[in-house]
Scaffold this active site. Sequence first.
Site, PDB file in Angstrom:
ATOM      1  N   CYS A  23      11.745 -19.612  -4.641  1.00 12.84           N
ATOM      2  CA  CYS A  23      10.471 -19.555  -5.386  1.00 12.84           C
ATOM      3  C   CYS A  23      10.483 -18.565  -6.024  1.00 12.84           C
ATOM      4  O   CYS A  23      11.490 -16.664  -6.437  1.00 12.84           O
ATOM      5  CB  CYS A  23       9.443 -19.272  -4.626  1.00 12.84           C
TER       6      CYS A  23
ATOM      7  N   CYS B  51       4.134  -3.649 -17.449  1.00 19.40           N
ATOM      8  CA  CYS B  51       3.340  -4.165 -16.263  1.00 19.40           C
ATOM      9  C   CYS B  51       1.350  -3.916 -17.323  1.00 19.40           C
ATOM     10  O   CYS B  51       1.317  -2.816 -17.487  1.00 19.40           O
ATOM     11  CB  CYS B  51       3.369  -3.748 -14.682  1.00 19.40           C
TER      12      CYS B  51
ATOM     13  N   ASN C 237       7.550 -10.374  -6.618  1.00 16.61           N
ATOM     14  CA  ASN C 237       6.890  -9.204  -6.932  1.00 16.61           C
ATOM     15  C   ASN C 237       5.937  -7.969  -7.067  1.00 16.61           C
ATOM     16  O   ASN C 237       5.420  -6.948  -7.440  1.00 16.61           O
ATOM     17  CB  ASN C 237       5.028 -10.326  -7.685  1.00 16.61           C
TER      18      ASN C 237
ATOM     19  N   CYS D 272       6.369 -16.340  -9.914  1.00 20.40           N
ATOM     20  CA  CYS D 272       5.906 -14.918 -10.440  1.00 20.40           C
ATOM     21  C   CYS D 272       6.571 -13.935 -11.659  1.00 20.40           C
ATOM     22  O   CYS D 272       6.150 -13.314 -12.905  1.00 20.40           O
ATOM     23  CB  CYS D 272       6.016 -13.504  -9.071  1.00 20.40           C
TER      24      CYS D 272
ATOM     25  N   SER E 171      -1.346  -4.731 -15.973  1.00 14.86           N
ATOM     26  CA  SER E 171      -1.920  -3.014 -15.264  1.00 14.86           C
ATOM     27  C   SER E 171      -1.848  -1.558 -15.507  1.00 14.86           C
ATOM     28  O   SER E 171      -2.793  -1.019 -15.976  1.00 14.86           O
ATOM     29  CB  SER E 171      -1.715  -2.979 -13.701  1.00 14.86           C
TER      30      SER E 171
ATOM     31  N   ASP F  98      -4.034   4.155  -0.820  1.00 17.70           N
ATOM     32  CA  ASP F  98      -3.586   4.411  -1.833  1.00 17.70           C
ATOM     33  C   ASP F  98      -4.142   5.616  -3.351  1.00 17.70           C
ATOM     34  O   ASP F  98      -3.822   5.905  -4.455  1.00 17.70           O
ATOM     35  CB  ASP F  98      -4.180   3.198  -2.705  1.00 17.70           C
TER      36      ASP F  98
ATOM     37  N   ARG G 134       6.675  11.151   0.596  1.00 17.23           N
ATOM     38  CA  ARG G 134       6.639   9.917   0.449  1.00 17.23           C
ATOM     39  C   ARG G 134       7.975   9.124   1.028  1.00 17.23           C
ATOM     40  O   ARG G 134       7.751   8.584   1.169  1.00 17.23           O
ATOM     41  CB  ARG G 134       7.108   9.689  -1.269  1.00 17.23           C
TER      42      ARG G 134
END
Length: 316
Positions: A191, A214, A155, A194, A216, A134, A62
């Site tokens: 900001c 998460c 995020n 998120c 997802s 991916d 990785r």
Amino acid sequence: MDFNVKQRYTQFIKEKAKELGFSFCGIAKAEFLSEEAPRLDEWLKRNYQGKMQYLENHFDKRLDPTLLVPGAKSVVSLIYNYYPEKDLSQQTELKVAKYAYGEDYHFVIKDKLKTFLSLIQQEIGEVGGRAFVDSAPVMERAWAKRSGLGWIGKNSLLLNKEHGSFFFLAELIIDLELEYDGPVKDYCGTCTACIDACPTDAIVDAHVVDGSKCISYFTIELKEELPTDVKGKFENWIFGCDICQDVCPWNRFSKPHNEDKFNPNPLLETMSKNEWIELTEEVFQNIFRHSAVKRTKFEGLKRNIRFVIDQGACAT
């Protein structure tokens, strides 16, 4: 390699990327990701990967592209837009993440990358390399950041000033020396949209996401029963989640994609709450035959639908 030759090869690669439909192309030197190593180690030690054991594998690969492509000199990072013409989450009661509306991006983009690598070899000669979408231990956001495609948002997604974050990242790791781009400034400022919007508090710190919290993760990666402590927190998402992207101010600049293969099946655009509840395997196969939604399988999607319906969050 002669500077002018490097410049010519670099220009050729960026021009071909544009011709193939990629919105942006940036190039970084293939080297060990020394800054990311301790962050990845800490993230794994905190078990933020949840049941995604595959993220614990190939730690060294990785971080070092030369272990994936021997003799690698360059990482070519690419952006491919998937922002849809219509946001179906605004017109349907149960929601599917925008990236999964059309055909599975792994196949669509991988085909383009194979063509890309072939064009490079035809123009330049013997160039060794591999294409990634991916699907291998590549830290794509780190490489995209290094090559100037954007900055890492709070995020943990890559943000681009012109396109926001509704895009796929892809890479060519090749053994060709090129001209390298540099990183751009972080434009998130103060900001916290998120962080504030995430219903499961998955963004535990700026730029750090607890993957095991998460939506997802729950709706795609987790194969067992969904935990009761997140009941009522999915805001009707049954596959993936776009909340932290939808609230990001930079996504005001997202533009609709030009990829026909990412257009949704017409049935998906009109699915009612009852049609989702009564979903059969035949209809599932019809709508999602070539979609990334197949990752969760029919039973997984039915589990997600039951979980959201049971939490009483849906309007009637």
